[in-house]
Scaffold this motif. Structure first.
Motif, PDB file in Angstrom:
ATOM      1  N   ASN A  45       0.827  -1.207   0.000  1.00 14.08           N
ATOM      2  CA  ASN A  45       0.000   0.000   0.000  1.00 14.08           C
ATOM      3  C   ASN A  45       0.857   1.251   0.000  1.00 14.08           C
ATOM      4  O   ASN A  45       0.576   2.208  -0.733  1.00 14.08           O
ATOM      5  CB  ASN A  45      -0.922   0.008   1.226  1.00 14.08           C
ATOM      6  CG  ASN A  45      -2.173  -0.828   1.039  1.00 14.08           C
ATOM      7  OD1 ASN A  45      -2.511  -1.235  -0.071  1.00 14.08           O
ATOM      8  ND2 ASN A  45      -2.874  -1.083   2.130  1.00 14.08           N
ATOM      9  N   SER A  59      -1.944  -3.853  -3.757  1.00 12.50           N
ATOM     10  CA  SER A  59      -2.191  -2.594  -3.065  1.00 12.50           C
ATOM     11  C   SER A  59      -3.503  -1.978  -3.533  1.00 12.50           C
ATOM     12  O   SER A  59      -3.971  -2.231  -4.647  1.00 12.50           O
ATOM     13  CB  SER A  59      -1.052  -1.611  -3.334  1.00 12.50           C
ATOM     14  OG  SER A  59      -1.034  -1.251  -4.705  1.00 12.50           O
ATOM     15  N   SER A  60      -4.071  -1.137  -2.688  1.00  8.85           N
ATOM     16  CA  SER A  60      -5.321  -0.461  -3.059  1.00  8.85           C
ATOM     17  C   SER A  60      -5.110   0.454  -4.253  1.00  8.85           C
ATOM     18  O   SER A  60      -5.964   0.537  -5.142  1.00  8.85           O
ATOM     19  CB  SER A  60      -5.851   0.345  -1.866  1.00  8.85           C
ATOM     20  OG  SER A  60      -6.326  -0.504  -0.855  1.00  8.85           O
ATOM     21  N   GLY A 119      -6.068   3.239   1.923  1.00  7.68           N
ATOM     22  CA  GLY A 119      -4.944   2.306   1.873  1.00  7.68           C
ATOM     23  C   GLY A 119      -3.594   2.960   1.727  1.00  7.68           C
ATOM     24  O   GLY A 119      -3.112   3.144   0.613  1.00  7.68           O
TER      25      GLY A 119
END
Length: 379
Positions: free
Chosen positions: A39, A287-288, A309
């Motif tokens: 993130n 990751s977001s 995130g």
């Protein structure tokens, strides 16, 4: 707070002032923490495009989220046990958010109850719901949020079972803390300010649960009940059920896949949060920020897309908005401030991100949030 310059400063102060179990609860992720690191790392890989000789004298951070005017594109995310970071922590965080003109989201697993917070702040706040096996209790929670005039319901959809967080196990995390354990006694002796604040707080257990379950009269039974309530049968039909009870704005938090985003739109939810629960659930997930553009492209303007995130700076907010988010949620960033200094610490965290965003916009030649798009990314 005068020497605090960034969110990492607040993190270090939080670490010194709050017992290790509660700092670890906020700071750590699940399993090997691959997703937690991704993130942050993937946000930092996005480079911004510097522009010059543009009139940036009228910069404005204001925007809207779900039709609500806010002073900057930021929302305080739901965080469990906020009142164990600082006495009456949820009240202090909500006050700081409202003073800054942004939404605050109260967690189902808060220490201060919905009613405690509502009685001590000036404006409506958002409420986050975990759907538990006991649907009667969930219905009652929603009805309490309605009675408190909460302005949005945030339904967390990525916690059907709990990802293991090694730090919590090693630190012996419990609410309230196990005061008689030797390691805890030593830790607490060195943090008298935290102890005094917690003892002055309105509650030292889960305020939304205590007193509302006739079969759960003490902490052990409350904790046992919560642990048994994660519902692996949760599905899209439950969203329909919640919509039949909740009359206001509904946001689904925990969307992390294009197919799920399309299904979320079909529910009629007013918004969704692209999130992997801060790297605290499925470890090894992307990751977001890496999935955000795909989701935005897939659903277009059918619903508002928020982002959660890894946000630690105004530059990160700029990156997420450039990738298509309407606004951003922060969790750890403001909780570091809460543990570091209560309401003043949360206000400092918000101000740090706001000031960084303002400067970043200026150096990218941007005056309005609505102007932020892919053109600010240096490809």
């Amino acid at each position: 707070m005068k020497d605090i310059t960034c969110i990492e400063d607040l993190r270090q102060l939080h670490k010194r002032r709050v017992p290790r179990a509660f700092f670890g609860y906020v700071d750590a992720g699940s399993y090997a923490e691959e997703t937690l690191r991704a993130n942050r790392e993937d946000l930092q890989k996005i480079k911004l495009r510097q522009r010059i000789l543009v009139d940036i004298s009228k910069r404005d951070l204001g925007t809207t989220v779900l039709g609500e005017t806010i002073k900057l594109p930021l929302i305080l995310a739901p965080i469990g046990s906020g009142g164990m970071q600082y006495g009456d922590g949820e009240i202090h965080a909500c006050r700081a958010a409202q003073a800054a003109g942004i939404p605050y989201t109260l967690s189902t697993m808060s220490i201060c109850s919905i009613e405690d917070v509502a009685a001590n702040v000036d404006k409506p706040f958002w409420f986050q719901l975990y759907v538990m096996k006991d649907r009667g209790f969930c219905k009652a929670l929603i009805e309490r949020a309605i009675a408190a005039k909460c302005s949005a319901l945030v339904l967390t959809v990525d916690l059907q079972l709990l990802g293991q967080r090694h730090a919590d196990i090693k630190n012996g995390l419990s609410v309230p803390p196990q005061l008689l354990k030797f390691n805890n006694i030593v830790d607490f002796i060195t943090k008298p300010g935290w102890v005094a604040g917690i003892l002055r707080g309105k509650s030292r257990t889960f305020g939304n649960i205590a007193g509302h379950l006739p079969h759960a009269q003490d902490l052990a039974s409350i904790s046992g009940w919560v642990a048994s309530q994660f519902d692996t049968s949760l599905n899209w039909k439950d969203v329909e059920w919640i919509r039949s009870i909740w009359p206001g704005k509904l946001i689904l938090k925990g969307i992390h896949d294009v197919e799920d985003a399309r299904e979320a739109v079909k529910t009629g939810a007013h918004g969704m949060v692209v999130s992997n629960h801060g790297g605290r659930q499925l470890d090894g997930a992307p990751s977001s920020i890496s999935v955000l553009p795909k989701i935005v492209d897939a659903i277009g303007t059918q619903t508002e897309v928020l982002f959660d995130g890894g946000i630690r700076s105004g530059q990160d907010v700029m990156r997420a908005l450039a990738r298509g988010a309407k606004s951003c949620m922060i969790g750890r960033s403001y909780i570091y401030g809460l543990g570091a200094g209560g309401e003043a610490g949360v206000a400092k965290a918000i101000d740090i991100i706001a000031q960084e965003l303002s400067v970043t916009m200026g150096l990218c030649g941007i005056n309005k949030i609505s102007e932020i798009g892919p053109q600010v990314i240096a490809e």
